[in-house]
Scaffold this active site. Structure first.
Site, mmCIF file in Angstrom:
data_model
loop_
_atom_site.group_PDB
_atom_site.id
_atom_site.type_symbol
_atom_site.label_atom_id
_atom_site.label_comp_id
_atom_site.label_asym_id
_atom_site.label_seq_id
_atom_site.Cartn_x
_atom_site.Cartn_y
_atom_site.Cartn_z
ATOM 1 N N TYR A 52 13.173 31.716 1.603
ATOM 2 C CA TYR A 52 11.989 32.474 1.980
ATOM 3 C C TYR A 52 12.116 33.029 3.400
ATOM 4 C CZ TYR A 52 9.329 30.860 -2.093
ATOM 5 O OH TYR A 52 8.886 30.629 -3.376
ATOM 6 N N LYS B 191 0.840 -1.198 0.000
ATOM 7 C CA LYS B 191 0.000 0.000 0.000
ATOM 8 C C LYS B 191 0.878 1.251 0.000
ATOM 9 C CE LYS B 191 -0.477 0.004 5.053
ATOM 10 N NZ LYS B 191 -1.414 0.080 6.182
#
Length: 371
Positions: A265, A40
């Site tokens: 940033y 999964k």
């Protein structure tokens, strides 16, 4: 999302290591229990299709989280049994039956909804496993009465009662109380069933490693198959595993900034001296999350700190010297005498190794070796 094949950031998957992990587990438990590979979440970030094809001859079946993951495996040639570990959308039951995918019944109410959509469904091919909630608290029945009601109702429609299972919440922890309580609760419900199915199973990687006496008909092998310790650094492994994944990239830009210059940033990094800065093409859109600032990568066998805020597509590191564009950067793996493990990354983030590899996005190209 298509992988960025023209970018140097790559997850390198050693399929031989993964196969060895399966074989070593089989040797460790030393019995005839069936191994079902848990693939999964895109094979825990390793690539579900390639992992499944590589493991196919070593396992008896596969476990996925949802119907779409099962459809993908079938479309890539996987014909062995596939168990969807959670309840699917009831209206999609015909898809599961047509593809011979085994479904999980999490409740009597769910089964009643499925029955509303059985027109033109060959129910004699509808295999199901009942999920028991023995203490995890997510999905599943909590009483033998509800499980028996499911069996009785399913029998009316000729469905095949193929299995019953549960999932442990603390199999990877040192404390035993919760595990033992769940084990007792599960066995009590199974013993009160109107009949025993082909498969009774409760063992994930952690239970198989540290509670191998509780392994039943199926071992659902996930984290350990990929060479990762399900307990992180809490419990030591009981047999040999080898990590199957490395994460590599390259320097795409190098420059020198002067004292007082900022990077990233918010200008969060301020150089306290002249600093050589390298740019690496990986960011939080790739699953290399913003909290990795302050960690490090390996360049030419040396630790290089990650500086400035990690952007969506790029991050910056401090280099010891001017290096050419294209110089290799190791984010997970070995470089010289230095190594960064998935658990090292997890420890920095304050999370678990499962999350680190599962977050690696499809944008990162997977390179398969030793298949």
């Amino acid at each position: 999302m298509k992988p960025s094949t023209h970018r140097p950031t790559q997850a390198i998957i050693n399929l031989a290591a993964m196969q060895a992990n399966i074989k070593n587990f089989k040797t460790y438990i030393n019995n005839s229990t069936e191994i079902w590979a848990v693939v999964k979440a895109n094979g825990y970030g390793h690539g579900a299709n390639d992992v499944a094809l590589s493991a196919n001859d070593l396992v008896s079946g596969f476990c996925v989280s949802n119907l779409d993951e099962a459809i993908e495996l079938r479309s890539h040639g996987i014909v062995k049994p596939i168990l969807v570990l959670s309840g699917i959308v009831p209206a999609d039951i015909h898809i599961a039956v047509n593809l011979r995918v085994t479904v999980t019944v999490p409740s009597l109410d769910w089964l009643k909804l499925v029955i509303e959509h059985l027109e033109d469904v060959e129910t004699e091919h509808l295999k199901y496993h009942i999920k028991v909630d023995s203490g995890m608290g997510r999905i599943g029945v909590t009483t033998a009465q509800e499980a028996n009601d499911i069996i009785a109702l399913a029998d009316n429609y000729d469905m095949v009662f193929d299995g019953v299972f549960t999932h442990f919440a603390t199999a990877d922890e040192a404390a035993q109380e919760k595990f033992e309580a769940q084990w007792s609760q599960f066995n009590a419900i199974v013993s009160a069933l109107s009949r025993r199915p082909k498969y009774v199973h409760s063992s994930n990687s952690a239970a198989g490693i540290w509670h191998k006496d509780t392994i039943q008909d199926i071992e659902r092998l996930g984290d350990a198959m990929y060479g990762l310790n399900p307990s992180g650094r809490t419990l030591d492994m009981t047999y040999q595993i080898t990590p199957a994944l490395e994460l590599k990239s390259e320097l795409t830009h190098i420059k020198t900034i002067e004292k007082g210059a900022t990077v990233g940033y918010g200008g969060a990094f301020v150089a306290d001296q002249s600093t050589i800065v390298g740019t690496v093409p990986i960011g939080y859109a790739d699953g290399w999350t913003r909290d990795m600032t302050g960690f490090y990568v390996l360049v030419n066998g040396q630790r290089c700190p990650i500086i400035g805020r990690i952007s969506m597509d790029q991050m910056t590191i401090a280099l010891p010297e001017i290096l050419p564009i294209g110089t290799k950067v190791t984010l997970i793996g070995q470089d010289g005498d230095e190594k960064i493990t998935v658990d090292d990354v997890a420890a920095h983030r304050g999370t678990i190794n499962y999350e680190v590899v599962c977050l690696l996005s499809d944008r990162i190209k997977r390179i398969y070796q030793n298949g």
